[in-house]
Design a protein around this motif. Structure first.
Motif, PDB file in Angstrom:
ATOM      1  N   UNK A 319       0.829  -1.195   0.000  1.00 39.55           N
ATOM      2  CA  UNK A 319       0.000   0.000   0.000  1.00 39.55           C
ATOM      3  C   UNK A 319       0.871   1.255   0.000  1.00 39.55           C
ATOM      4  N   UNK A 320       1.897   1.244   0.836  1.00 44.55           N
ATOM      5  CA  UNK A 320       2.752   2.425   0.978  1.00 44.55           C
ATOM      6  C   UNK A 320       3.450   2.770  -0.329  1.00 44.55           C
ATOM      7  N   UNK A 321       4.016   1.778  -1.003  1.00 40.24           N
ATOM      8  CA  UNK A 321       4.740   2.024  -2.249  1.00 40.24           C
ATOM      9  C   UNK A 321       3.797   2.548  -3.327  1.00 40.24           C
ATOM     10  N   UNK A 322       2.601   1.982  -3.421  1.00 42.65           N
ATOM     11  CA  UNK A 322       1.649   2.440  -4.433  1.00 42.65           C
ATOM     12  C   UNK A 322       1.212   3.881  -4.137  1.00 42.65           C
ATOM     13  N   UNK A 323       0.970   4.188  -2.869  1.00 43.08           N
ATOM     14  CA  UNK A 323       0.560   5.547  -2.514  1.00 43.08           C
ATOM     15  C   UNK A 323       1.669   6.560  -2.769  1.00 43.08           C
ATOM     16  N   UNK A 324       2.917   6.107  -2.675  1.00 45.87           N
ATOM     17  CA  UNK A 324       4.060   6.998  -2.883  1.00 45.87           C
ATOM     18  C   UNK A 324       4.629   6.889  -4.298  1.00 45.87           C
ATOM     19  N   UNK A 325       3.851   6.369  -5.226  1.00 47.19           N
ATOM     20  CA  UNK A 325       4.407   6.048  -6.538  1.00 47.19           C
ATOM     21  C   UNK A 325       4.902   7.263  -7.304  1.00 47.19           C
ATOM     22  N   UNK A 326       4.471   8.466  -6.939  1.00 42.66           N
ATOM     23  CA  UNK A 326       4.959   9.663  -7.608  1.00 42.66           C
ATOM     24  C   UNK A 326       6.160  10.273  -6.908  1.00 42.66           C
ATOM     25  N   UNK A 327       6.594   9.639  -5.876  1.00 44.37           N
ATOM     26  CA  UNK A 327       7.733  10.133  -5.113  1.00 44.37           C
ATOM     27  C   UNK A 327       9.000   9.436  -5.586  1.00 44.37           C
ATOM     28  N   UNK A 328      10.016  10.206  -5.885  1.00 39.86           N
ATOM     29  CA  UNK A 328      11.255   9.620  -6.394  1.00 39.86           C
ATOM     30  C   UNK A 328      11.936   8.698  -5.414  1.00 39.86           C
ATOM     31  N   UNK A 329      11.653   8.845  -4.148  1.00 38.02           N
ATOM     32  CA  UNK A 329      12.282   7.999  -3.139  1.00 38.02           C
ATOM     33  C   UNK A 329      11.228   7.131  -2.451  1.00 38.02           C
ATOM     34  N   UNK A 330      10.264   6.630  -3.233  1.00 42.61           N
ATOM     35  CA  UNK A 330       9.154   5.867  -2.662  1.00 42.61           C
ATOM     36  C   UNK A 330       9.641   4.657  -1.881  1.00 42.61           C
ATOM     37  N   UNK A 331      10.582   3.902  -2.456  1.00 41.79           N
ATOM     38  CA  UNK A 331      11.052   2.690  -1.783  1.00 41.79           C
ATOM     39  C   UNK A 331      11.771   3.022  -0.485  1.00 41.79           C
ATOM     40  N   UNK A 332      12.579   4.068  -0.515  1.00 42.90           N
ATOM     41  CA  UNK A 332      13.304   4.449   0.702  1.00 42.90           C
ATOM     42  C   UNK A 332      12.366   4.859   1.810  1.00 42.90           C
ATOM     43  N   UNK A 333      11.353   5.652   1.461  1.00 38.20           N
ATOM     44  CA  UNK A 333      10.384   6.078   2.470  1.00 38.20           C
ATOM     45  C   UNK A 333       9.530   4.903   2.930  1.00 38.20           C
ATOM     46  N   UNK A 334       9.180   4.021   2.024  1.00 34.30           N
ATOM     47  CA  UNK A 334       8.388   2.856   2.405  1.00 34.30           C
ATOM     48  C   UNK A 334       9.149   2.015   3.419  1.00 34.30           C
ATOM     49  N   UNK A 335      10.457   1.892   3.216  1.00 34.64           N
ATOM     50  CA  UNK A 335      11.261   1.102   4.171  1.00 34.64           C
ATOM     51  C   UNK A 335      11.240   1.745   5.560  1.00 34.64           C
ATOM     52  N   UNK A 336      11.320   3.098   5.590  1.00 32.82           N
ATOM     53  CA  UNK A 336      11.300   3.772   6.897  1.00 32.82           C
ATOM     54  C   UNK A 336       9.943   3.584   7.569  1.00 32.82           C
ATOM     55  N   UNK A 337       8.874   3.591   6.773  1.00 32.07           N
ATOM     56  CA  UNK A 337       7.551   3.359   7.341  1.00 32.07           C
ATOM     57  C   UNK A 337       7.373   1.888   7.732  1.00 32.07           C
ATOM     58  N   UNK A 338       8.083   1.006   7.054  1.00 34.86           N
ATOM     59  CA  UNK A 338       8.064  -0.386   7.456  1.00 34.86           C
ATOM     60  C   UNK A 338       8.657  -0.562   8.838  1.00 34.86           C
ATOM     61  N   UNK A 339       9.718   0.198   9.117  1.00 35.32           N
ATOM     62  CA  UNK A 339      10.312   0.165  10.459  1.00 35.32           C
ATOM     63  C   UNK A 339       9.330   0.702  11.488  1.00 35.32           C
ATOM     64  N   UNK A 340       8.586   1.757  11.108  1.00 39.57           N
ATOM     65  CA  UNK A 340       7.567   2.306  12.006  1.00 39.57           C
ATOM     66  C   UNK A 340       6.485   1.268  12.286  1.00 39.57           C
TER      67      UNK A 340
END
Length: 367
Positions: A319-340
């Motif tokens: 869900x996070x990656x799809x919602x951030x799909x327009x963000x150039x650092x989507x995967x990096x941010x998704x990983x940080x939210x995965x830690x959260x």
């Protein structure tokens, strides 16, 4: 003969001196009377009234710095003449501030009169008193600007009624300058604290989750009951395809096909309304809350929903990656939210989600 009795004996002389235009003579008399007051610990009611009348008349005609000095001398005095203190409280700020902040002589009625008839600076002085009653706080919330409200919320000795607390939170939602002081106010009802979640920054959201984790079951139920009593407001109209999407989601649900994987498919295919309806049903929250989470890309809030609904980390990250799909650092941010997500306690997530659900219940009751 006591000093107070001497004052009574000299009454004609004192009244005459108090009316003189000679500033030096009036100042001398003011100093003499003030020293006499503090040197006379036991005064009759008549003597007390006399001190108040003469000191009031003398002080009224003095320069600002002299009036300010008198205010400082009487600010902490529990038996100060009320007539004098009320007069000082309505003076210019430099004079009024000490008595407004400290004087035990001023009643709620006195303070509310100042709040309604003087400016914001006077209200802030009242807001800093060691204790502020609900009646006085109600008046400050009604008449004060946001800077005054900040001063009041900063004072844990100020008691706010439920209605004043609700008004304060409504105003805090719209003003970032009030976020910190509102979330960190120990006396704020926990259900109102949770209303701040979607408008504050991450560190304050963590504070809200921390407070939720400390609630006993009894405290949680009491807070939820208070939240249910607060009428929810409409966050906007429903999207044009809402009815059609709802029918489709309900059809999938009836066929036991409404799964987390289907939600991911909704997101990938751009079926945003279907995803929002499905998410709101899965988490048992209202549609508008789900829409706020998704449209504002509130991924920490989405983590709360997924953790509470017992969805695994992989689905949350999808869900996070799809919602951030327009963000150039989507995967990096998704990983940080995965830690959260992994750091979030499931019980805390479920408690937090229950506060969001009270809004759904309120909307259904109002419908």
């Amino acid at each position: 003969m006591s000093a107070g009795s001497q004052i009574i004996t000299r009454l004609p002389e004192l009244m005459t001196l108090a009316k003189q235009s000679d500033s030096a003579a009036r100042r001398t008399l003011l100093r003499e009377l003030t020293d006499s007051f503090f040197g006379t610990p036991e005064r009759t009611p008549v003597e007390q009234d006399l001190y108040g009348a003469v000191l009031g008349d003398l002080t009224r005609a003095m320069e600002d710095e002299v009036r300010a000095e008198i205010a400082r001398r009487f600010a902490h005095t529990s038996d100060a003449p009320r007539q004098l203190v009320r007069q000082l409280a309505q003076d210019e700020l430099a004079v009024a501030a000490p008595v407004l902040t400290h004087s035990p002589v001023l009643t709620d009625a006195d303070l509310i009169h100042v709040i309604k008839n003087r400016g914001q600076d006077h209200m802030r002085a009242v807001s800093r008193r060691e204790t502020v009653t609900e009646a006085v706080s109600d008046a400050i919330v009604e008449h004060g600007d946001d800077a005054t409200l900040h001063a009041l919320l900063s004072n844990e000795g100020a008691r706010l009624s439920r209605a004043a607390s609700e008004t304060a939170v409504d105003r805090a939602k719209a003003n970032p300058d009030l976020h910190d002081v509102t979330v960190n106010r120990a006396a704020l009802p926990i259900d109102l604290l949770n209303e701040m979640y979607f408008v504050v920054e991450e560190r304050l959201r963590s504070k809200i989750l921390e407070e939720n984790s400390r609630l006993s079951p009894e405290e949680l139920e009491q807070a939820l009951a208070a939240g249910r009593a607060r009428v929810a407001t409409d966050d906007g109209s429903l999207p044009p395809d809402y009815a059609e999407s709802l029918a489709y989601v309900e059809e999938l649900r009836a066929a036991s096909q409404l799964t987390p994987a289907v939600l991911a498919r909704f997101l990938r295919s751009g079926s945003r309304t279907c995803f929002l309806i499905a998410l709101s049903q899965l988490a048992d929250i209202d549609f508008h809350t789900a829409r706020n989470i998704v449209e504002r890309r509130e991924l920490d809030a989405l983590a709360v929903v997924c953790r509470a609904a017992d969805l695994d980390k992989a689905l949350f990250l999808t869900y996070a990656v799809v919602l951030l799909n327009n963000d150039g650092n989507a995967m990096g941010k998704a990983r940080s939210y995965g830690a959260l997500y992994m750091a979030l306690d499931k019980d805390t997530a479920q408690r937090t989600l229950r506060f969001w659900r009270t809004r759904r219940a309120a909307m259904q009751s109002a419908a």
